[in-house]
Design an enzyme around this catalytic site. Sequence first.
Site, PDB file in Angstrom:
ATOM      1  N   GLY A  37       3.253   3.427  13.568  1.00  0.00           N
ATOM      2  CA  GLY A  37       3.946   2.144  13.783  1.00  0.00           C
ATOM      3  C   GLY A  37       3.389   1.406  14.996  1.00  0.00           C
TER       4      GLY A  37
ATOM      5  CD  GLU B 208      13.678   0.296   8.891  1.00  0.00           C
ATOM      6  OE1 GLU B 208      14.209   1.170   9.610  1.00  0.00           O
ATOM      7  OE2 GLU B 208      14.227  -0.763   8.571  1.00  0.00           O
TER       8      GLU B 208
ATOM      9  CD  GLU C 276      10.343  11.873  12.341  1.00  0.00           C
ATOM     10  OE1 GLU C 276       9.249  11.315  12.493  1.00  0.00           O
ATOM     11  OE2 GLU C 276      11.314  11.319  11.788  1.00  0.00           O
TER      12      GLU C 276
ATOM     13  CB  CYS D 246      13.166   8.103   8.835  1.00  0.00           C
ATOM     14  SG  CYS D 246      14.110   7.060   7.740  1.00  0.00           S
TER      15      CYS D 246
ATOM     16  CE  LYS E  30      -1.789   2.665   3.014  1.00  0.00           C
ATOM     17  NZ  LYS E  30      -1.649   3.959   2.298  1.00  0.00           N
TER      18      LYS E  30
ATOM     19  N   GLY F 129       7.205   4.700   8.369  1.00  0.00           N
ATOM     20  CA  GLY F 129       6.400   5.897   8.594  1.00  0.00           C
ATOM     21  C   GLY F 129       6.588   6.410  10.008  1.00  0.00           C
ATOM     22  CB  SER F 130       4.560   8.682  12.063  1.00  0.00           C
ATOM     23  OG  SER F 130       3.331   8.002  12.111  1.00  0.00           O
ATOM     24  CB  THR F 131       7.183   6.745  16.352  1.00  0.00           C
ATOM     25  OG1 THR F 131       8.528   6.689  15.860  1.00  0.00           O
ATOM     26  CG2 THR F 131       7.112   5.981  17.661  1.00  0.00           C
TER      27      THR F 131
HETATM   28  P1  NAI Z   1       2.113   7.897   8.672  1.00  0.00           P
HETATM   29  O1  NAI Z   1       3.080   7.098   9.430  1.00  0.00           O
HETATM   30  O2  NAI Z   1       0.756   8.043   9.261  1.00  0.00           O
HETATM   31  O3  NAI Z   1       1.950   7.263   7.202  1.00  0.00           O
HETATM   32  C1  NAI Z   1       2.852   6.354   6.625  1.00  0.00           C
HETATM   33  C2  NAI Z   1       2.076   5.246   5.929  1.00  0.00           C
HETATM   34  O4  NAI Z   1       1.241   4.575   6.873  1.00  0.00           O
HETATM   35  C3  NAI Z   1       1.145   5.708   4.814  1.00  0.00           C
HETATM   36  O5  NAI Z   1       1.117   4.740   3.785  1.00  0.00           O
HETATM   37  C4  NAI Z   1      -0.196   5.739   5.499  1.00  0.00           C
HETATM   38  O6  NAI Z   1      -1.280   5.594   4.606  1.00  0.00           O
HETATM   39  C5  NAI Z   1      -0.094   4.557   6.433  1.00  0.00           C
HETATM   40  N1  NAI Z   1      -0.997   4.623   7.585  1.00  0.00           N
HETATM   41  C6  NAI Z   1      -1.389   5.731   8.273  1.00  0.00           C
HETATM   42  N2  NAI Z   1      -2.210   5.389   9.275  1.00  0.00           N
HETATM   43  C7  NAI Z   1      -2.357   4.057   9.234  1.00  0.00           C
HETATM   44  C8  NAI Z   1      -3.094   3.114  10.009  1.00  0.00           C
HETATM   45  N3  NAI Z   1      -3.850   3.492  11.033  1.00  0.00           N
HETATM   46  N4  NAI Z   1      -3.007   1.808   9.685  1.00  0.00           N
HETATM   47  C9  NAI Z   1      -2.238   1.409   8.675  1.00  0.00           C
HETATM   48  N5  NAI Z   1      -1.523   2.245   7.886  1.00  0.00           N
HETATM   49  C10 NAI Z   1      -1.587   3.551   8.167  1.00  0.00           C
HETATM   50  O7  NAI Z   1       2.770   9.309   8.417  1.00  0.00           O
HETATM   51  P2  NAI Z   1       2.162  10.699   7.870  1.00  0.00           P
HETATM   52  O8  NAI Z   1       0.867  10.986   8.526  1.00  0.00           O
HETATM   53  O9  NAI Z   1       2.175  10.694   6.407  1.00  0.00           O
HETATM   54  O10 NAI Z   1       3.268  11.753   8.367  1.00  0.00           O
HETATM   55  C11 NAI Z   1       3.269  12.255   9.693  1.00  0.00           C
HETATM   56  C12 NAI Z   1       4.669  12.285  10.249  1.00  0.00           C
HETATM   57  O11 NAI Z   1       5.202  10.977  10.263  1.00  0.00           O
HETATM   58  C13 NAI Z   1       5.684  13.089   9.467  1.00  0.00           C
HETATM   59  O12 NAI Z   1       5.643  14.436   9.758  1.00  0.00           O
HETATM   60  C14 NAI Z   1       6.968  12.460   9.919  1.00  0.00           C
HETATM   61  O13 NAI Z   1       7.358  13.000  11.145  1.00  0.00           O
HETATM   62  C15 NAI Z   1       6.604  11.013  10.101  1.00  0.00           C
HETATM   63  N6  NAI Z   1       6.994  10.195   8.939  1.00  0.00           N
HETATM   64  C16 NAI Z   1       8.139   9.473   9.019  1.00  0.00           C
HETATM   65  C17 NAI Z   1       8.581   8.763   7.940  1.00  0.00           C
HETATM   66  C18 NAI Z   1       9.837   7.980   8.002  1.00  0.00           C
HETATM   67  O14 NAI Z   1      10.457   7.749   6.980  1.00  0.00           O
HETATM   68  N7  NAI Z   1      10.236   7.515   9.167  1.00  0.00           N
HETATM   69  C19 NAI Z   1       7.857   8.766   6.652  1.00  0.00           C
HETATM   70  C20 NAI Z   1       6.620   9.497   6.705  1.00  0.00           C
HETATM   71  C21 NAI Z   1       6.238  10.194   7.805  1.00  0.00           C
END
Ligand code: NAI
Length: 501
Positions: A249, A266, A401, A300, A191, A244-246
């Site tokens: 995660g 991650e 972050e 990240c 996804k 993605g975000s902690t």
């Molecule tokens: P997010 O962690 O919510 O999204 C990342 C992925 O997870 C996307 O594909 C999203 O559709 C999916 N996702 C979101 N909620 C979910 C759930 N409940 N169940 C399953 N999958 C889900 O991150 P977001 O909202 O895009 O960004 C927010 C913050 O997260 C950023 O400002 C940054 O601090 C951090 N982030 C960190 C990343 C990294 O590489 N470590 C990458 C993206 C965001």
Amino acid sequence: MSGLFVELTAPNGRKYSQPRGLFINNEFVKSKSGETITSINPSDETEITSVYAAGPEDVDIAVTAARKAFKDPSWRDMDTTARGDLMYKFAELIEQHKETLATIETWDNGKPYSVALNEDLAEVTGTIKYYAGYANKIHGQVIDTSPAKLAYTIREPLGVCGQIIPWNYPLAMAAWKLGPALCTGNTIVLKAAEQTPLSILYLATLVKEAGFPPGVINILNGEGRKAGAALASHMDVDKIAFTGSTATGKEIMKMAAVNMKNITLETGGKSPLLVFDDADLDQAVKWSHIGIMYNQGQVCTATSRILVQEGVYDQFVKSFKEYVTQASIVGDPFKDDTFQGPQVTKTQFERVLSFIESAKSEGATLESGGEVYKDVGGKGFFISPTIFTNVKENMKVYREEVFGPFVVITSFKTEEEAVAKANDTTYGLGAAVFTQNITKAHRIARLIEAGMVWINSSNDSDLRIPFGGVKQSGIGRELGEAGLEGYTNKKAVHVNLGTKL
Ligand code: NAI
Ligand code: MG
């Protein structure tokens, strides 16, 4: 708009056919509900197109396809050299289409085109090729116990792998997950992030062209809380890999518990960069800039906390400010000299601006930036590279972050204080150390609580080297040989060769 493909012309003049469907069983299909998500160009806030968004029903169909493919001898029993060849072919096709893929990446994500083409796409083909090479080198062991017993292990694929990826490196994060899952014989439902849904669909066309059996790689767009959650909680998914975000995660961990899925996470970071009095200051300045400003600060592992020893603090801050002003050229990501494009979405843009407000209200000193950058046609999610000093350890901007072109600088007196400050975080992804004293450098590398340490550099990543975090920065490793661990079981087989016992 209701077709499964739309003919588009990107801002750089490149024309191509953009798929809009969900990619299941090697075909593009509409979502059952007809729901779509709209993709926005962050440089000028215009709508690029909309794509179909998966709901739970679509996720279920994709998982069923992946399960069927996992059991199909055409994939399960494929000769492992042939499996590697298939992956090489996929990598070659990506190479042939890299200009189009990089164009879509820049258009949808906002990262400079030169970076998308020369770094992200090189990472994608490099990773697929690297793991293609492993396909025929995955093997178990014979473990000697006694003449009466033969014991050996078989490395088996886990099954159906759900993979949830972020928007900061849409194609590269897909490759990090596809590579090790495919070479070990798993099948996949991936996804993509709703903020950047386009490039992955173009990649899907190459999956089919390369000749993967239907159902081996299924690719969905869709919202995290709907499609992502349906995948993480699905009873017939064996593994979930997430970047993605902690916070998300942790949610995924909970959902994955329903059937005790194998997980790899991650997540976030607040990685420190330590500059000692005896550092090569020019190097420290150069890498500090890359470490936080690269990819619009949306990394990240970004070294977002710079800690400088008192003896060189003033000099460092002065040189760093000058360097950032000259090197962080903000602009249209399709222009050759652009270093920094827009933030990926309005939400992220506003989030970074709110951290700027927070730093100001908590009393940190704004050294440069700290505002919307308006010189790129007056539109788009551009932010001036931002540096704050006089940052205290209890401030939100020191602890959380930010994920933008935003860095905080503080000072330390002794080595012990440096290590204590570096480790005073819930995260543990990366850490950088600048010193010319090799003994000190290695001593600190061991003491720092992080998955990766860079000595006299920042943010090195190599597809041959394990990547991942400790503490709340993740579980498991991607890349390198270590990346295979997350996609195989070791089955033990005991053969009784004796008759006495
Ligand atoms: P997010 O962690 O919510 O999204 C990342 C992925 O997870 C996307 O594909 C999203 O559709 C999916 N996702 C979101 N909620 C979910 C759930 N409940 N169940 C399953 N999958 C889900 O991150 P977001 O909202 O895009 O960004 C927010 C913050 O997260 C950023 O400002 C940054 O601090 C951090 N982030 C960190 C990343 C990294 O590489 N470590 C990458 C993206 C965001
Ligand atoms: Mg976009």
